[in-house]
Design an enzyme around this catalytic site. Structure first.
Site, short mmCIF file in Angstrom:
data_model
loop_
_atom_site.label_atom_id
_atom_site.label_comp_id
_atom_site.label_asym_id
_atom_site.label_seq_id
_atom_site.Cartn_x
_atom_site.Cartn_y
_atom_site.Cartn_z
N ASP A 106 0.94 -1.23 -0.04
CA ASP A 106 -0.15 -0.13 0.15
C ASP A 106 0.69 1.29 0.06
O ASP A 106 0.22 2.30 0.58
CB ASP A 106 -1.07 -0.04 1.20
CG ASP A 106 -1.67 -1.35 1.42
OD1 ASP A 106 -2.38 -1.73 0.23
OD2 ASP A 106 -1.71 -1.60 2.43
N LYS A 132 2.34 2.49 -5.06
CA LYS A 132 3.26 1.91 -6.31
C LYS A 132 2.23 2.22 -7.59
O LYS A 132 2.87 2.54 -8.70
CB LYS A 132 3.35 0.41 -6.29
CG LYS A 132 4.32 0.07 -4.98
CD LYS A 132 4.25 -1.38 -4.86
CE LYS A 132 3.25 -2.03 -4.59
NZ LYS A 132 2.67 -1.87 -3.22
N ALA A 171 -3.77 -7.81 -4.35
CA ALA A 171 -3.10 -6.50 -4.60
C ALA A 171 -4.41 -5.72 -4.85
O ALA A 171 -5.26 -6.05 -5.34
CB ALA A 171 -1.97 -6.50 -5.74
N GLY A 172 -4.20 -4.29 -4.47
CA GLY A 172 -5.32 -3.29 -4.77
C GLY A 172 -4.54 -1.94 -4.89
O GLY A 172 -4.26 -1.29 -4.40
N HIS A 173 -4.64 -1.96 -6.29
CA HIS A 173 -3.93 -0.72 -6.89
C HIS A 173 -5.00 0.45 -7.34
O HIS A 173 -5.52 -0.01 -8.31
CB HIS A 173 -3.02 -0.83 -7.99
CG HIS A 173 -1.75 -1.54 -7.52
ND1 HIS A 173 -0.81 -1.98 -8.39
CD2 HIS A 173 -1.42 -1.98 -6.44
CE1 HIS A 173 0.11 -2.60 -8.02
NE2 HIS A 173 -0.19 -2.85 -6.46
N GLN A 197 1.97 -5.89 -3.21
CA GLN A 197 2.56 -6.05 -1.98
C GLN A 197 3.89 -5.15 -1.72
O GLN A 197 4.12 -4.17 -2.24
CB GLN A 197 2.83 -7.42 -1.25
CG GLN A 197 1.28 -8.10 -1.61
CD GLN A 197 1.06 -8.79 -2.82
OE1 GLN A 197 1.77 -9.17 -3.51
NE2 GLN A 197 -0.17 -8.39 -3.09
N ARG A 226 -10.34 -3.24 4.82
CA ARG A 226 -9.87 -3.26 6.29
C ARG A 226 -9.10 -2.03 6.46
O ARG A 226 -8.64 -1.49 5.82
CB ARG A 226 -9.16 -4.33 6.68
CG ARG A 226 -9.67 -5.59 6.49
CD ARG A 226 -8.58 -6.88 6.68
NE ARG A 226 -7.80 -6.95 5.78
CZ ARG A 226 -6.74 -7.91 5.89
NH1 ARG A 226 -6.87 -8.66 6.98
NH2 ARG A 226 -5.99 -8.22 5.00
N ASP A 228 2.21 15.15 2.07
CA ASP A 228 1.06 15.81 2.54
C ASP A 228 0.37 15.33 3.59
O ASP A 228 -0.15 16.37 4.36
CB ASP A 228 0.16 16.10 1.11
CG ASP A 228 -0.32 14.73 0.59
OD1 ASP A 228 0.46 14.04 0.12
OD2 ASP A 228 -1.52 14.60 0.64
#
Ligand code: IMP
Length: 431
Positions: A13, A16, A39-41, A223, A302, A332
């Protein structure tokens, strides 16, 4: 520089997908080499938001070829759902998405096994994404896996599928879970096999040809380093080699093909799932990071645990994976915190550690050794040049560069495409 690898240096996370999307515009081929639908992009383009689990982040760029290479475990149902969603949004992937014929397939029983094994682990559960990743890589190593090449030959794989499912049903029963309907799964597998067929090819040849022709290839890690099956916080890890060390095995490109390694870190640290996280902050700072950084998992929803930058992990990632440039994401998000901490080392039983310990119990018992730096109040989202950052932000970033030991090439200051500062060859470190 024709072959670049981007990977995460923390517990995933890191942002990427966004970096890949930025660089994909200047790439001919974007490749995933490990992991799967865990993965979650998230990629944001103008007003449009895309969340990708299986597809390489280059799919949003109209002229980029996208490859899911042999090291990935492919969930064909998730894959086709993403292909369908993009088609509905006028993004056509025919002729520019290729799936390896040697990649292992996540079958419905792998997901069920993931769930059952987590249940059987009880208090020692890993907190997996339930996407069937561990069981699929496990079957690959046990030589019981089903590859995309098998899916294309239903006459051959159905017997193996039935045998695998019968054995798995026994484990489900032990975990007190419903057994699977074998006939139904065999049928849905036959149907999905037909749908993925046009995308399946020998991606090793495709990639070797592209490399030999000097095409610009972007290798997209999923990951992060601390979740690497060898180097991470084992057993609280995923089941693949997440960094450039996973590239040769996961693509068929030789190790020397990689010209440039870009390591991505967040300006702080987050983690989902169980396991060590020495710089976790359970107080106001952690809450503020979670809120300002919108730290919720793209795959599971989550909430992510949040804490300070862990230089022990980042340094280890940089050294083992040969990082050339760092990309610092989400600077930021730190605005408004009165002070910032950097975990520069660990302490375990009165001893200072510069590298993570091997045993998860030791890693869990490590206390961070912190340096404290002044925070800043200013909003950074409009800043485009390093010199325009507040002094405290410049000092903090320079310290990260110094302590990880790798020049910074890019700093992100917001979620949108243009919101970053390019530093190319590092930032000035005060004497
Ligand atoms: P698995 O990869 O689903 O087996 O999960 C193993 C560990 O890796 C768990 O702690 C997950 O939360 C973590 N994990 C897997 N994929 C990701 C990701 O893309 N981002 C962050 N954590 C992940």
């Amino acid at each position: 520089m024709s072959v670049t690898c981007i990977f995460g240096m923390q517990w995933g996370d890191e942002g990427k997908g966004r970096m890949v999307d930025l660089l994909a515009a200047a790439s001919d081929v974007v490749v995933r080499y490990q992991g799967g639908a865990n993965a979650g992009h998230t990629v944001i383009v103008g007003e449009e938001k895309y969340v990708l689990h299986m597809l390489p982040s280059g799919v949003i760029q109209p002229d980029t070829v996208n490859v899911i290479a042999n090291g990935v475990v492919i969930d064909p149902w998730v894959l086709m759902q993403e292909v369908d969603e993009l088609t509905e949004r006028d993004i056509d992937l025919r002729g520019r998405l290729w799936i390896s014929d040697r990649a292992h397939v996540v079958m419905p029983y792998h997901r069920r096994m993931d769930e059952a094994m987590e249940k059987l682990r009880g208090k020692a559960a890993i907190g997996t994404t339930s996407r069937g990743i561990g069981p699929t890589y496990g079957d690959k190593a046990m030589r019981e896996g089903i590859r995309t090449a098998d899916l294309l030959r239903p006459d051959r794989f159905v017997d193996r599928l039935r045998a695998n499912m019968l054995a798995r049903n026994e484990i489900l029963e032990r975990a007190g879970l419903e057994p699977m309907d074998i006939d139904a799964d065999v049928e849905t597998t036959r149907q999905i096999a037909e749908r993925i067929k046009p995308f399946v090819t020998d991606t090793t040849t495709l990639l070797l040809d592209a490399w030999e022709q000097g095409k610009r290839i972007l290798l997209e890690g999923a990951q992060g380093f601390a979740l690497d099956v060898d180097h991470g916080s084992y057993p609280f890890v995923t089941s693949s080699s997440t960094g450039p060390s996973g590239v040769p095995a996961g693509t068929g490109l030789p190790p020397k093909a990689i010209d440039r390694v870009l390591g991505v870190v967040k300006a702080y640290t987050t983690r989902v799932g169980a396991g060590p996280f020495p710089t976790r902050d359970e107080g106001d700072a952690g809450r503020q990071l979670a809120e300002q950084g919108h730290e919720f998992g793209a795959t599971t929803g989550r909430p992510r645990d949040c804490g300070w930058f862990d230089a022990v992990v980042a340094r280890r990632a940089a050294r083992t994976q040969g990082v050339d440039r760092l990309a610092i994401m989400k600077l930021d998000v730190l605005s408004g915190l009165p002070e910032l901490k950097i975990g520069v080392a660990y302490e375990l039983d009165g001893q200072r550690l510069e590298a993570p310990p091997a045993h998860a119990a030791d890693w869990l018992a490590c206390r961070p050794v912190y340096e404290t730096w002044p925070g800043w109040q200013e909003d950074l989202t409009g800043v485009r040049r390093f010199e325009d950052l507040p002094q405290a932000a410049r000092d903090y970033v320079a310290r990260l560069q110094e302590i990880v030991g790798i020049p910074i090439g890019m700093i992100s200051v917001g979620a949108e495409r243009g919101q970053f500062i390019e530093t190319t060859d590092g930032v000035p470190v005060p004497a």
